[in-house]
Design a protein around this motif. Structure first.
Motif, short mmCIF file in Angstrom:
data_model
loop_
_atom_site.label_atom_id
_atom_site.label_comp_id
_atom_site.label_asym_id
_atom_site.label_seq_id
_atom_site.Cartn_x
_atom_site.Cartn_y
_atom_site.Cartn_z
N PHE A 26 33.46 51.82 40.67
CA PHE A 26 32.67 52.90 40.08
C PHE A 26 33.27 53.25 38.73
N GLY A 27 32.52 54.00 37.96
CA GLY A 27 32.97 54.40 36.64
C GLY A 27 34.05 55.46 36.73
N ASN A 39 32.35 50.76 31.71
CA ASN A 39 32.52 49.74 32.75
C ASN A 39 32.98 50.36 34.07
N TYR A 40 32.71 49.66 35.13
CA TYR A 40 33.16 50.11 36.45
C TYR A 40 34.58 49.62 36.69
N GLN A 57 42.06 54.78 39.61
CA GLN A 57 41.42 54.62 38.30
C GLN A 57 42.46 54.75 37.20
N GLN A 62 39.89 46.49 36.37
CA GLN A 62 39.43 46.66 37.75
C GLN A 62 40.35 45.94 38.71
#
Length: 158
Positions: A26-27, A39-40, A57, A62
């Motif tokens: 997820f963002g 971007n996620y 995060q 990622q």
């Protein structure tokens, strides 16, 4: 603020089955530049058997967020397993040691009558001098038989 310091688990300690994991991207929220917001890069890992959810995060990548989230998940699962093991050991230790209260006495020594009463067996031995010199065979045999009978009873019930 509360800080929990958990030991970092290696993949050897706790292996995570990919079927047990639900991984979502997820963002990221908050500041961090165009790349993070567009971007996620944030990752949420859900461990299905335990219901535990870990989100990460911190990184711009990622893949690095996923690795970090899996490390945190392994550490938390290892901590839960270690806590359960320590509780089991403590419970076993408490059952073996008891409270030390007078009601838990094992033997009564009656010197005027040269008698020792074992309260676990509800039997008396009238040879105190031999018992105190180390001749424990009579009592030990009865205790072994009682323990074996209790173990057989537990197996039959289960």
């Amino acid at each position: 603020m509360t800080v929990a310091v958990l030991p970092e688990a290696r993949e050897i300690d706790i292996s995570l089955d990919p079927k047990d994991l639900k991984i979502e991207a997820f963002g990221s929220s908050g500041p961090g530049g165009q790349n993070v917001n567009r971007n996620y890069t944030a990752i949420r890992v859900t461990h299905k058997p335990s219901g535990m959810v870990v989100s990460c995060q911190d990184e711009k990548s990622q893949h690095r967020n996923k690795e970090k989230a899996l490390r945190v998940l392994r550490s938390r699962l290892m901590d839960i397993a270690r806590t359960e093991q320590q509780e089991k050991i403590a419970k076993d230790r408490r059952s073996q040691v008891g409270t030390g209260e007078r009601s838990e006495k094992i033997r009564t020594y009656n010197f005027p009558q040269s008698r020792i009463t074992d309260h676990r067996l509800n039997e008396s031995v009238h040879a105190m001098a031999a018992f105190l010199d180390g001749d424990l065979d009579e009592v030990l045999e009865k205790l072994v038989l009682q323990t074996q009978a209790r173990d057989l009873e537990k197996r039959n019930v289960a």
